[in-house]
Scaffold this motif. Structure first.
Motif, PDB file in Angstrom:
ATOM      1  N   GLN A 179       0.833  -1.203   0.000  1.00 43.25           N
ATOM      2  CA  GLN A 179       0.000   0.000   0.000  1.00 43.25           C
ATOM      3  C   GLN A 179       0.864   1.248   0.000  1.00 43.25           C
ATOM      4  N   LEU A 180       0.485   2.204  -0.841  1.00 44.95           N
ATOM      5  CA  LEU A 180       1.197   3.478  -0.936  1.00 44.95           C
ATOM      6  C   LEU A 180       1.028   4.263   0.369  1.00 44.95           C
TER       7      LEU A 180
ATOM      8  N   GLN B  14       6.765   5.759  -1.570  1.00 45.44           N
ATOM      9  CA  GLN B  14       7.029   4.819  -0.490  1.00 45.44           C
ATOM     10  C   GLN B  14       5.832   3.878  -0.312  1.00 45.44           C
ATOM     11  N   PHE B  15       6.132   2.583  -0.297  1.00 44.34           N
ATOM     12  CA  PHE B  15       5.108   1.552  -0.127  1.00 44.34           C
ATOM     13  C   PHE B  15       5.391   0.729   1.131  1.00 44.34           C
ATOM     14  N   VAL B  16       4.304   0.225   1.716  1.00 43.73           N
ATOM     15  CA  VAL B  16       4.390  -0.677   2.866  1.00 43.73           C
ATOM     16  C   VAL B  16       3.914  -2.053   2.417  1.00 43.73           C
TER      17      VAL B  16
ATOM     18  N   ASP C 137       2.267  12.763   2.567  1.00 51.04           N
ATOM     19  CA  ASP C 137       1.532  11.511   2.638  1.00 51.04           C
ATOM     20  C   ASP C 137       0.672  11.326   1.394  1.00 51.04           C
ATOM     21  N   GLY C 138       0.555  10.087   0.940  1.00 52.78           N
ATOM     22  CA  GLY C 138      -0.335   9.744  -0.151  1.00 52.78           C
ATOM     23  C   GLY C 138      -0.058  10.504  -1.432  1.00 52.78           C
ATOM     24  N   VAL C 139      -0.983  10.373  -2.367  1.00 49.68           N
ATOM     25  CA  VAL C 139      -0.945  11.147  -3.614  1.00 49.68           C
ATOM     26  C   VAL C 139      -2.342  11.710  -3.816  1.00 49.68           C
TER      27      VAL C 139
ATOM     28  N   PRO D 256      -3.593   3.909  -2.594  1.00 56.20           N
ATOM     29  CA  PRO D 256      -4.023   2.634  -3.191  1.00 56.20           C
ATOM     30  C   PRO D 256      -3.264   1.433  -2.604  1.00 56.20           C
ATOM     31  N   LEU D 257      -3.970   0.350  -2.456  1.00 57.95           N
ATOM     32  CA  LEU D 257      -3.378  -0.929  -2.064  1.00 57.95           C
ATOM     33  C   LEU D 257      -3.276  -1.788  -3.320  1.00 57.95           C
TER      34      LEU D 257
END
Length: 509
Positions: A402-403, A479-481, A424-426, A431-432
């Motif tokens: 997830q982004l 960055q993704f988790v 944070d985010g876009v 999105p996951l």
């Protein structure tokens, strides 16, 4: 370089034909006649020009622009190319067959210059008859410029072929095109105090273009608002999709104008109603140049539309949602041609990077409605089996990711320090990703995300906007988790966004 000989020269050539003693001499003289009557290049002119070296003359321009310029002479050399004779051609709107005055499939290569001249002459006579009928006059003074008709056939055939390859969407788009008509353009849209040369390139260019298709039909409802054949883009409060204006609308507007046409002719406009954008044809130095917003293109309308058709043909533009997230919330069907170049682009306008099996494609388009601004599109997905760069879940270490945030590096060139933008985010989305699609989450911060849509197919795409810069680029990382933000299964990692240019294009749409 497109000058044509005078009528006195034409008579001299025809006298020479009577005295020709060999087939070779006859062919040379008929080629001269094609040059005089229909604007093709004579053998003498071609020898004088020698080998045209566009790479040297236009060394500082793009390959795309050189290709357009080369076309000016390429089509003038095609003196054997002409149109098959159709016994009956009509040009009125009550024609039950709704056939265009000329069709792209009617082009063929004649066996001799005389055969070519004969077919062009027949077409010219039919044009004069049909144009007179449409304008209810005693006759048409407009001549045909053969090279313009051949280039028109080539560009419209690219558009037709593209529509045929796009399934139901392409069929809908093709059905918006208005059948072409034989129009004495100079008398229909010329100024009252204008005494146009019938070979004026401004009029003959439009005449050739509209003989195949006369623009697009008016939208009948929200379902048609994204069917502008010139495509569109969207970011924040900008929502644009450009339609070719129908010829009857142009004529009606021209007749309702006090003081005449002047130097500009409306040619296309945004039909969404949310952003002001008008594309005009400008009469300048006897040619029909195109201006998008306040930017004058370095090519005439045939070359400009040919460049667009070539981009469609080569897959530089693709079909997608103008409003990529929540399209059902848009005021109309937003499936359209997107003007963000794809990886099929060969002009360096698009970047692609793959990290841990995640592909990021990035490109943009000048927001001509907002001078100095640039709309960019980021498309993200996990590659699927069989694609280059694919990694299995065990290889990449996760099934979903997830982004969480982004880090943009914006270079303005000119030796200035790059700007770093983190957040944070876009545009409020997180999105996951999973193979074949994604789930959409939204929130003000990464700590407040909520799922809003599940099992979205294809790539995640979003648009944003930044300042344009002639030498600038935008790149960085996302960055993704692994797993999800709520249930991470590993360490956060960076996915590269390769730099792409923010500079203005030479040719805008």
């Amino acid at each position: 370089g497109d000058a044509v000989a005078s009528s006195s020269n034409a008579n001299a050539y025809r006298n020479d034909l009577d005295e020709a003693t060999s087939e070779e001499e006859t062919n040379i003289l008929w080629r001269r006649t094609l040059s005089v009557d229909f604007g093709f290049m004579s053998e003498e002119e071609e020898k004088e020009l020698g080998q045209y070296n566009a790479d040297n003359e236009f060394a500082q321009t793009s390959a795309e622009f050189r290709e357009l310029v080369e076309g000016r002479r390429k089509y003038r050399r095609m003196f054997l190319r002409t149109f098959r004779h159709r016994p009956t051609r009509t040009s009125d709107n009550d024609d039950s067959t709704e056939r265009s005055f000329v069709e792209t499939g009617e082009v063929f290569t004649a066996s001799t210059p005389f055969t070519s001249w004969k077919h062009w002459t027949k077409l010219h006579k039919q044009f004069q008859k049909c144009a007179a009928h449409v304008d209810a006059t005693t006759g048409s003074s407009s001549d045909l410029c053969g090279p313009y008709y051949l280039r028109g056939a080539a560009l419209w055939q690219k558009i037709e072929n593209w529509c045929d390859d796009q399934g139901s969407f392409g069929l809908r788009m093709k059905n918006t095109l208005v059948p072409g008509r034989a129009l004495d353009v100079a008398s229909l849209i010329g100024d009252d105090d204008d005494d146009p040369d019938p070979r004026d390139f401004f009029y003959s260019t439009l005449q050739a273009l509209w003989s195949f298709y006369g623009g697009q039909k008016r939208p009948t409802g929200p379902a048609d608002f994204a069917m502008g054949i010139l495509g569109g883009y969207c970011a924040y409060d900008i929502l644009c999709c450009s339609r070719l204006i129908g010829i009857d609308e142009i004529i009606a507007q021209r007749r309702g104008m006090a003081g005449g046409l002047g130097t500009m002719l409306p040619f296309a406009h945004n039909v969404t109603g949310q952003t002001q954008k008008v594309i005009v044809v400008v009469r300048h130095l006897g040619r029909a140049f195109v201006a998008v917003a306040n930017s004058l293109m370095p090519c005439d309308v045939l070359e400009w539309l040919d460049a667009y058709a070539t981009r469609l043909e080569r897959g530089v533009y693709e079909i997608g949602e103008l409003v990529p997230q929540h399209p059902q919330q848009a005021p109309f069907d937003t499936r359209s041609i997107l003007l963000y170049p794809t990886i099929a682009d060969t002009m360096g306008r698009t970047s692609r990077a793959v990290t841990n099996g995640i592909e990021v494609i990035a490109s943009g388009v000048d927001a001509v409605e907002r001078q100095g601004m640039f709309i960019y599109s980021i498309r993200i997905r996990i590659l699927t089996p069989g694609e280059g760069g694919y990694m299995s879940p065990s290889q990449r270490g996760f099934t979903t990711c997830q982004l969480r945030s982004r880090h943009w590096i914006i270079s303005q060139g000119n030796g200035r320090e790059p700007e770093h933008v983190r957040g944070d985010g876009v545009v409020g989305m997180y999105p996951l990703l999973k193979e074949g699609g994604y789930d959409l989450y939204e929130g003000r911060t990464a700590a407040t995300v909520q799922e809003v849509e599940t099992d979205c197919e294809g790539k995640f795409a979003y648009q944003s906007m930044t300042e344009a810069s002639e030498e600038g680029t935008l790149g960085g990382s996302i960055q993704f988790v692994p797993g999800s933000l709520a249930n991470p299964t590993g360490q956060e990692f960076d996915v590269r966004v390769a730099p792409f240019p923010l500079g203005e294009e030479r040719i805008l749409f």
